[in-house]
Enzyme design. Structure first.
Site, PDB file in Angstrom:
ATOM      1  CG  ASP A  86      10.229  41.933 -20.525  1.00 58.65           C
ATOM      2  OD1 ASP A  86      10.162  42.194 -19.315  1.00 58.65           O
ATOM      3  OD2 ASP A  86      10.383  42.802 -21.406  1.00 58.65           O
ATOM      4  CD  GLU A 134      10.300  41.368  -8.947  1.00 57.47           C
ATOM      5  OE1 GLU A 134      11.106  41.573  -8.035  1.00 57.47           O
ATOM      6  OE2 GLU A 134      10.043  42.221  -9.820  1.00 57.47           O
TER       7      GLU A 134
END
Length: 270
Positions: free
Chosen positions: A164, A190
């Site tokens: 994260d 992502e």
């Protein structure tokens, strides 16, 4: 209010009593997530300092605006973001709480709370709008997709909290390098997209290469973990092959997968 994670959009009203946050269902604000300790953090009140937050010895720590709390209680101010495990909460206070709450709900509809760039919903609307505009007025329009290489390995070896943090840092590296009119969004776990109005194909390829070099040169950190990452980039632009907004995205996506097939950390156009 929960900005990111389970219970997205939920709000907990703070009064004079203590509000405890943690994985246990006995907490006033339970967050059922592995990275959250059973009794993670507590918010209390003080006549002189207002609302205060303290970490309760949690495994992964409590963060306010990305600063890890020490053993001291920290005074909260309006707009502070609190990170507990992988969840992000926002502290709101003042006279227009209801208006602020509804404004924040609207932001959740357009902005990815983790990275603070636009989300996929907003991007899809912008892609259709900019495609129709460029097609109608015969203007240039380019689309750049980038995907973090081997991101699953980062999560597996360093943990999701580190993953994260890297996503936030990637967004922070890229966003300032773009023009105000460019639309930068997180469109997958992502994967990020850059919609570039008035930019021809050659300029879009140069932008993709610039971003690739920036990410390759940067060092991404989370607490004591430092990692180097790369991105694969796919670029396409509006041309006679473009039938609709989806076809533009599909070509950029195909170019992105070609970049991955060619060894990653490179730019391909389609």
């Amino acid at each position: 209010m929960v900005l990111y994670g389970p219970e997205l959009g939920r709000r907990a009203t703070l009064g004079r009593g203590a509000v405890q946050i943690g994985r246990s269902s006995r907490n006033e604000l339970p967050i059922d997530q592995e990275s959250v300790s059973r009794h993670h953090a507590r918010i209390t009140t003080s006549q002189s300092k207002g609302y205060l937050i303290e970490d309760l010895g949690s495994t992964n720590g409590t963060y306010v605006n990305d600063e890890k709390l020490t053993k001291e209680r920290h005074a909260l101010k309006d707009g502070d973001q609190i990170r507990v495990g992988r969840s992000i909460l926002k502290f709101m206070s003042g006279t227009n709480l209801e208006d602020n709450f509804h404004e924040e709900i609207y932001r959740l509809m357009t902005v990815d709370a983790l990275t603070q760039v636009f989300n996929k919903r907003y991007f899809n609307e912008a892609l259709e709008r900019e495609y129709n505009r460029a097609h109608r007025y015969k203007r240039e329009l380019s689309l750049v997709l980038l995907d973090i290489d081997h991101f699953k390995e980062v999560n597996d070896t360093s943990g999701h909290l580190a993953g994260d943090a890297i996503l936030r840092q990637v967004a922070a590296e890229v966003k300032p390098r773009l023009r105000e009119q460019d639309i930068f969004a997180r469109v997958g776990g992502e994967e990020f997209a850059m919609l570039l109005p008035e930019i021809a194909h050659e300029g879009a390829v140069a932008t993709g290469e610039k971003v690739r070099r920036i990410i390759e040169a940067a060092t991404f950190t989370f607490e004591k973990i430092s990692v180097k990452i790369t991105v694969s980039v796919g670029v396409t632009s509006l041309d006679p092959r473009s039938r609709d907004p989806n076809s533009l995205y599909e070509r950029a996506d195909a170019a992105l997968y070609e970049a991955k097939d060619k060894g990653r950390n490179c730019v391909q156009s389609g």
